[in-house]
Design a protein around this motif. Structure first.
Motif, short mmCIF file in Angstrom:
data_model
loop_
_atom_site.label_atom_id
_atom_site.label_comp_id
_atom_site.label_asym_id
_atom_site.label_seq_id
_atom_site.Cartn_x
_atom_site.Cartn_y
_atom_site.Cartn_z
N PHE A 4 0.82 -1.20 0.00
CA PHE A 4 0.00 0.00 0.00
C PHE A 4 0.86 1.25 0.00
CE2 PHE A 4 -2.78 -3.10 2.16
CZ PHE A 4 -3.90 -2.99 1.36
N LYS A 5 0.40 2.25 -0.74
CA LYS A 5 0.98 3.58 -0.67
C LYS A 5 -0.07 4.46 -0.01
CE LYS A 5 2.63 7.39 -3.48
NZ LYS A 5 2.68 7.94 -4.83
N ARG A 6 0.34 5.29 0.92
CA ARG A 6 -0.61 6.10 1.68
C ARG A 6 -0.55 7.56 1.24
NH1 ARG A 6 -1.41 6.20 8.24
NH2 ARG A 6 -2.93 7.88 8.23
N ASP A 7 -1.73 8.18 1.12
CA ASP A 7 -1.87 9.60 0.83
C ASP A 7 -2.93 10.14 1.77
OD1 ASP A 7 -1.93 12.15 -0.21
OD2 ASP A 7 -2.86 11.57 -2.11
N GLY A 8 -2.52 10.64 2.93
CA GLY A 8 -3.48 11.06 3.94
C GLY A 8 -4.20 9.83 4.47
N LEU A 9 -5.52 9.84 4.37
CA LEU A 9 -6.32 8.69 4.80
C LEU A 9 -6.57 7.70 3.66
CD1 LEU A 9 -8.98 10.36 7.13
CD2 LEU A 9 -6.87 9.20 7.77
N ASP A 10 -6.21 8.10 2.45
CA ASP A 10 -6.41 7.24 1.28
C ASP A 10 -5.23 6.30 1.11
OD1 ASP A 10 -8.82 8.49 0.69
OD2 ASP A 10 -7.88 9.93 -0.67
N LEU A 11 -5.51 5.14 0.54
CA LEU A 11 -4.49 4.15 0.22
C LEU A 11 -4.53 3.86 -1.27
CD1 LEU A 11 -5.06 1.59 3.13
CD2 LEU A 11 -3.22 3.27 2.92
N ASN A 44 -12.78 -5.43 -20.55
CA ASN A 44 -11.95 -4.50 -21.32
C ASN A 44 -11.20 -3.50 -20.43
OD1 ASN A 44 -12.67 -5.62 -23.86
ND2 ASN A 44 -14.61 -4.54 -23.71
N THR A 45 -10.83 -3.91 -19.23
CA THR A 45 -10.05 -3.06 -18.34
C THR A 45 -8.66 -2.86 -18.93
OG1 THR A 45 -11.23 -3.68 -16.33
CG2 THR A 45 -8.96 -2.95 -16.05
N GLN A 46 -8.20 -1.62 -18.92
CA GLN A 46 -6.89 -1.27 -19.45
C GLN A 46 -5.87 -1.22 -18.32
OE1 GLN A 46 -6.31 -0.82 -22.86
NE2 GLN A 46 -8.40 -1.56 -23.00
N SER A 47 -4.63 -1.55 -18.62
CA SER A 47 -3.56 -1.45 -17.63
C SER A 47 -3.44 0.00 -17.18
CB SER A 47 -2.24 -1.93 -18.24
OG SER A 47 -1.28 -2.10 -17.23
N GLY A 48 -3.40 0.21 -15.88
CA GLY A 48 -3.34 1.55 -15.32
C GLY A 48 -4.69 2.12 -14.91
N GLN A 49 -5.76 1.46 -15.32
CA GLN A 49 -7.10 1.91 -14.94
C GLN A 49 -7.26 1.83 -13.43
OE1 GLN A 49 -10.09 0.37 -17.58
NE2 GLN A 49 -11.68 0.47 -16.02
N VAL A 50 -7.92 2.82 -12.84
CA VAL A 50 -8.07 2.90 -11.38
C VAL A 50 -9.54 2.84 -11.00
CG1 VAL A 50 -7.68 4.36 -9.36
CG2 VAL A 50 -5.98 4.28 -11.16
N THR A 51 -9.82 2.14 -9.92
CA THR A 51 -11.16 2.11 -9.34
C THR A 51 -11.04 2.43 -7.85
OG1 THR A 51 -13.23 0.87 -9.24
CG2 THR A 51 -11.22 -0.36 -8.78
N ARG A 52 -12.10 3.00 -7.29
CA ARG A 52 -12.09 3.41 -5.89
C ARG A 52 -12.99 2.52 -5.06
NH1 ARG A 52 -14.23 9.26 -4.05
NH2 ARG A 52 -16.08 8.40 -5.03
N LEU A 53 -12.48 2.09 -3.93
CA LEU A 53 -13.29 1.39 -2.94
C LEU A 53 -13.52 2.35 -1.78
CD1 LEU A 53 -11.49 -2.08 -2.89
CD2 LEU A 53 -13.56 -1.45 -4.11
N GLY A 55 -14.39 4.05 1.60
CA GLY A 55 -14.38 3.64 2.99
C GLY A 55 -13.44 2.49 3.31
N LYS A 56 -12.55 2.13 2.39
CA LYS A 56 -11.64 1.00 2.62
C LYS A 56 -10.20 1.47 2.84
CE LYS A 56 -14.64 -2.29 2.31
NZ LYS A 56 -14.95 -3.09 3.49
N GLY A 57 -10.04 2.75 3.16
CA GLY A 57 -8.71 3.28 3.44
C GLY A 57 -8.43 3.28 4.94
N VAL A 58 -7.64 4.24 5.37
CA VAL A 58 -7.25 4.35 6.77
C VAL A 58 -8.38 4.99 7.58
CG1 VAL A 58 -5.58 5.41 8.35
CG2 VAL A 58 -4.83 4.56 6.12
N ASP A 62 -13.50 9.69 13.42
CA ASP A 62 -14.76 9.68 12.66
C ASP A 62 -14.54 9.82 11.15
OD1 ASP A 62 -13.88 12.28 12.83
OD2 ASP A 62 -15.88 13.14 13.01
N LYS A 63 -13.29 9.73 10.70
CA LYS A 63 -12.99 9.86 9.27
C LYS A 63 -12.41 8.56 8.74
CE LYS A 63 -12.01 14.78 9.43
NZ LYS A 63 -11.03 15.82 9.12
N VAL A 64 -12.69 8.29 7.48
CA VAL A 64 -12.13 7.11 6.83
C VAL A 64 -11.79 7.45 5.38
CG1 VAL A 64 -14.39 6.18 6.16
CG2 VAL A 64 -12.45 4.64 6.40
N GLY A 65 -10.67 6.95 4.94
CA GLY A 65 -10.24 7.20 3.56
C GLY A 65 -10.75 6.13 2.61
N ASP A 66 -10.34 6.27 1.37
CA ASP A 66 -10.72 5.33 0.32
C ASP A 66 -9.49 4.53 -0.11
OD1 ASP A 66 -13.33 6.41 0.30
OD2 ASP A 66 -12.75 7.93 -1.16
N LEU A 67 -9.74 3.42 -0.75
CA LEU A 67 -8.67 2.60 -1.33
C LEU A 67 -8.78 2.70 -2.84
CD1 LEU A 67 -6.42 0.46 -1.30
CD2 LEU A 67 -8.19 -1.28 -1.05
#
Length: 106
Positions: A4-11, A44-53, A55-58, A62-67
């Motif tokens: 994992f790479k972390r950016d604030g509460l996001d992973l 047809n997912t392309q290499s490098g394509q990103v999706t967000r989950l 509430g699955k971050g840090v 009362d705060k939660v990031g995304d993955l």
């Protein structure tokens, strides 16, 4: 963490896919801080394509990031005649579409 790479509460997480999983779509298991989840890879997912989950971050109070999951299509590392033939067929199919680097200009 090694994955994992972390950016604030996001992973951020890179998830390797086979060419078949990227082309046909698939369900793959993805680790999260809360445990493994099954993620649907669209067709047809392309290499490098990103999706967000969401509430699955840090989690902090009362705060939660995304993955953010980045899909990386992997090719075989060991050369073989059958892989070379498959790549040649793929290249032929790509030649019937707009150039892969069309639009990349300075």
């Amino acid at each position: 963490h090694p994955y994992f790479k972390r950016d604030g509460l996001d992973l951020e997480l890179d998830v390797p896919l086979t060419p078949s999983e990227a082309f046909d779509g698939a369900k793959v298991n993805v680790p999260t801080p809360d445990g493994e989840v099954q993620l649907r890879v669209p067709k047809n997912t392309q290499s490098g394509q990103v999706t967000r989950l969401r509430g699955k971050g840090v989690q902090r109070k009362d705060k939660v990031g995304d993955l953010y999951v980045r899909f990386l299509v992997k090719l075989p590392a060991t050369p073989s005649k059958s892989v070379a033939k498959a790549i040649a067929e793929l290249e032929e199919a790509l030649m019937r579409e707009p150039p892969v680097r069309a639009g990349i200009k300075l």
